[in-house]
Design an enzyme around this catalytic site. Structure first.
Site, PDB file in Angstrom:
ATOM      1  N   GLU A   1       0.734  -1.152  -0.244  1.00 19.62           N
ATOM      2  CA  GLU A   1       0.081   0.037  -0.071  1.00 19.62           C
ATOM      3  C   GLU A   1       0.883   1.205   0.117  1.00 19.62           C
ATOM      4  O   GLU A   1       0.535   2.285  -0.277  1.00 19.62           O
ATOM      5  CB  GLU A   1      -0.696   0.022   1.308  1.00 19.62           C
ATOM      6  CG  GLU A   1      -2.254   0.953   0.907  1.00 19.62           C
ATOM      7  CD  GLU A   1      -3.184   0.822   2.209  1.00 19.62           C
ATOM      8  OE1 GLU A   1      -2.939   1.203   3.317  1.00 19.62           O
ATOM      9  OE2 GLU A   1      -4.231   0.353   1.864  1.00 19.62           O
TER      10      GLU A   1
ATOM     11  N   HIS B   1       6.548 -26.973   2.607  1.00 19.02           N
ATOM     12  CA  HIS B   1       5.522 -28.068   2.432  1.00 19.02           C
ATOM     13  C   HIS B   1       4.548 -27.540   1.311  1.00 19.02           C
ATOM     14  O   HIS B   1       3.378 -28.224   1.215  1.00 19.02           O
ATOM     15  CB  HIS B   1       4.951 -28.678   3.515  1.00 19.02           C
ATOM     16  CG  HIS B   1       6.193 -29.270   4.356  1.00 19.02           C
ATOM     17  ND1 HIS B   1       6.673 -30.394   4.095  1.00 19.02           N
ATOM     18  CD2 HIS B   1       6.479 -28.656   5.534  1.00 19.02           C
ATOM     19  CE1 HIS B   1       7.584 -30.510   5.118  1.00 19.02           C
ATOM     20  NE2 HIS B   1       7.604 -29.484   5.970  1.00 19.02           N
TER      21      HIS B   1
ATOM     22  N   LYS C   1     -13.313   1.663  -3.780  1.00 20.30           N
ATOM     23  CA  LYS C   1     -14.764   1.827  -2.819  1.00 20.30           C
ATOM     24  C   LYS C   1     -15.821   2.578  -3.328  1.00 20.30           C
ATOM     25  O   LYS C   1     -16.893   2.075  -3.119  1.00 20.30           O
ATOM     26  CB  LYS C   1     -14.028   2.938  -1.571  1.00 20.30           C
ATOM     27  CG  LYS C   1     -12.822   2.140  -0.743  1.00 20.30           C
ATOM     28  CD  LYS C   1     -12.534   3.059   0.227  1.00 20.30           C
ATOM     29  CE  LYS C   1     -11.143   2.604   1.064  1.00 20.30           C
ATOM     30  NZ  LYS C   1     -10.522   3.763   1.836  1.00 20.30           N
TER      31      LYS C   1
HETATM   32  O1  F6P Z   1      -8.778   1.267   2.145  1.00 21.94           O
HETATM   33  C1  F6P Z   1      -7.399   1.020   2.632  1.00 21.94           C
HETATM   34  C2  F6P Z   1      -7.416   1.929   4.198  1.00 21.94           C
HETATM   35  O2  F6P Z   1      -7.662   3.480   3.716  1.00 21.94           O
HETATM   36  C3  F6P Z   1      -5.957   1.772   4.610  1.00 21.94           C
HETATM   37  O3  F6P Z   1      -5.128   2.716   4.290  1.00 21.94           O
HETATM   38  C4  F6P Z   1      -6.431   1.555   6.046  1.00 21.94           C
HETATM   39  O4  F6P Z   1      -5.431   1.212   6.837  1.00 21.94           O
HETATM   40  C5  F6P Z   1      -7.756   1.064   6.145  1.00 21.94           C
HETATM   41  O5  F6P Z   1      -8.327   1.288   4.926  1.00 21.94           O
HETATM   42  C6  F6P Z   1      -8.690   1.275   7.267  1.00 21.94           C
HETATM   43  O6  F6P Z   1      -9.272   2.535   7.248  1.00 21.94           O
HETATM   44  P1  F6P Z   1      -9.457   3.327   8.554  1.00 21.94           P
HETATM   45  O7  F6P Z   1      -8.662   3.101   9.749  1.00 21.94           O
HETATM   46  O8  F6P Z   1      -9.830   4.588   8.195  1.00 21.94           O
HETATM   47  O9  F6P Z   1     -10.903   2.567   8.806  1.00 21.94           O
END
Ligand code: F6P
Length: 555
Positions: free
Chosen positions: A363, A394, A523
């Protein structure tokens, strides 16, 4: 030296490294390198630092490559970049903020001014809140609505709000103080609901506490799991206000959103925008860690990470562990074209470390544009995966030994393990030595291939003309990292080591490791897909492939 945004390839050291790769390192076998360099290579290409031993003598490089890698680091102003990171400069340019995870482990006596304000008191005030909550829960003073003490804590989060605490609490269970041993800790992250559904069946609402951990407090995975948990609670204790007060703690960088959700201020622990999600286990996101290890254990973890910060900030490049590891990754991925990296802990306590690193590394550095958004014309972060090494032997080691892909490996193991005096003690010590032997043997076979057979075995093999499927080509590069022992302190060092290694590689690649724009579009599109799926609405705006899948669900 100032470097134009696209100028990495023009740097003199970069160009020399290109030449060293072709033709020298494209074909040079590690068995020949060892034959030429002999014993001294092992001493030259290993480094001991504060309980850690880094062996990088099995990497495909020599003195000339190393010299140019350090020169490249200097031409990319790495030393300055390290100081920028640690002193709170805006290293996360696309989001206009610093990345101050190292500030989270500064001792209370330190000072770190950001925009004229010392952030250390706020960090320690937040730690004090964590401490007070942990002490109340451990002392059985935190009570549910019916007056019973808490027996189960469920941490609901995902990504950086889950993986770090999940890793550390799993790895260090044996360090739990007596007060923590009576508490059961659970982690829920997946949006599909399986984990929470299975777990709820085992819990008693009156004695369960949910920790909703989300930096943004907008992540649908976390909020949907929290909603399910709350619905389950309210069906048994139908008083939302009291349930939220007695059974829910919020941890977030957005107090406003926690308040909007209904979590009372007394149950909120806030942290700051300048803590990246995947670097947040050191903040209040580490509450489950403190619940598992006690505050003392959590503080030892922070102390180990702080020791690594100091090492990173104060040590010359040539003896600097994160710098070395970052440069090795750049050499393997960008110059040798090795686009896969396996993480292989030889200790099941570190089973979750590969999963943790997939987020930290991919990431952060899975990027194809530079800090200014311009496309890069070289490879950056490799694909990273892994498992407990002895189990993976394995499973996927076949590919490491005889597949068509080059893979760089990180072997990680503690030197000392069991200190048990009971009847199982000596058998377990034997198992530990078996595990370590396997670790060393695999690194050796990957390095040398057939050449690690004795001369007579090699002669016999060639006389009998072993077919190809019994041939080991070797030349797979690896690093072995030995910890004197796995403790809260050394795990803190280890995690911070990888955090800084990621930063080092990003500086050489000229990318911003602290944003993650790549996850945003998915998202958004999931949102519109969900709307179409649940409302039986128009599918016209979807591509034919997705439309076909949606129709299958509609039916
Ligand atoms: O979708 C990726 C992300 O934004 C990560 O960078 C982050 O750790 C995770 O989602 C969770 O985000 P949050 O802590 O804002 O729920």
């Amino acid at each position: 030296m100032s470097v134009s945004p696209q100028g990495r390839r023009a740097l003199p050291a970069w160009q020399r490294l290109e030449q060293l790769r072709q033709p020298v390192w494209a074909s040079r076998h590690l068995s020949d390198v060892w034959a030429e360099e002999g014993e001294a290579r092992a001493t030259r290409l290993s480094l001991r630092q504060n309980g850690l031993l880094l062996d990088y003598s099995k990497q495909r490089l020599d003195h000339d490559v190393l010299t140019d890698l350090f020169q490249l680091a200097r031409e990319c102003s790495l030393e300055k970049a390290i100081q920028h990171l640690l002193s709170g400069s805006q290293v996360n340019q696309s989001e206009g903020r610093p990345a101050l995870h190292s500030a989270l482990r500064l001792p209370g006596t330190s000072r770190l001014l950001i925009d004229g304000e010392d952030v250390v008191p706020a960090v320690h005030a937040s730690l004090a809140r964590v401490r007070s909550i942990v002490e109340r829960i451990h002392a059985r003073q935190w009570r549910g609505v019916t007056g019973l003490p808490i027996t189960d804590v469920v941490s609901i989060g995902v990504g950086g709000s889950d993986l770090g605490p999940f890793l550390v609490t799993n790895a260090l269970g044996e360090f739990a103080p007596a007060a923590a041993q009576q508490l059961k800790l659970h982690f829920v992250s997946s949006i599909d609901g399986t984990q929470i559904a299975d777990l709820l069946d085992t819990l008693r609402p009156a004695t369960t506490l949910f920790v909703v951990a989300s930096k943004s407090f907008t992540t649908i995975d976390t909020l949907s799991n929290a909603e399910t948990a709350l619905t389950w609670m309210l069906a048994r204790i139908p008083d939302r206000e009291r349930v939220l007060r007695h059974h829910v703690i919020g941890v977030s960088a957005s107090p406003a959103k926690m308040t909007e959700y209904g979590i009372p201020e007394s149950n909120q622990i806030a942290f700051w925008d300048w803590v990246g999600g995947r670097f947040s286990l050191w903040s209040a996101i580490g509450l489950p860690i403190a619940l598992k290890l006690g505050m003392k254990g959590f503080e030892q973890l922070l102390a180990g990470a702080h020791a690594m910060d100091r090492h990173f900030g104060e040590t010359p490049l040539e003896q600097n562990l994160p710098v070395l590891m970052g440069l090795l990754m750049v050499w393997n991925s960008t110059f040798l074209g090795i686009n896969a990296q396996a993480i292989l802990p030889y200790d099941a306590r570190l089973k979750l470390f590969p999963a943790y690193l997939t987020q930290l590394e991919m990431e952060s550095n899975g990027k194809s544009v530079d800090r200014h958004g311009q496309p890069l014309d070289y490879d950056t972060c490799p694909v990273l995966w892994g498992d407990v090494g002895s189990n993976a032997q394995h499973a996927f080691y076949q590919l490491l030994h005889q597949g068509t892909q080059a893979v760089a490996c990180d072997f990680i193991a503690p030197i000392a393990r069991y200190q048990r005096e009971d009847e199982a003690g000596s058998a377990l010590q034997t198992q530990h030595l078996l595990s370590l032997s396997n670790c060393f043997a695999q690194a050796r076979v990957l390095m040398l291939g057939d050449a690690c057979l004795s001369e007579s075995d090699q002669a016999a093999a060639s006389v009998s003309q072993e077919p190809g499927h019994k041939h080991y080509r070797g030349n797979q590069p690896s690093t072995t990292l030995l910890l004197d022992a796995l403790t809260p302190y050394s795990l803190g060092q280890l995690i911070a080591l990888y955090e800084h290694k990621v930063y080092v590689a990003s500086v050489i690649w000229n990318i911003n490791p602290f944003d993650q724009w790549g996850v945003e579009l998915g998202k958004k599109i999931a949102g519109t897909t969900y709307a179409a799926m649940s409302k039986d609405g128009s599918l016209d705006s979807f591509d034919p492939s997705t439309r076909m899948l949606l129709r299958a669900v509609h039916k």
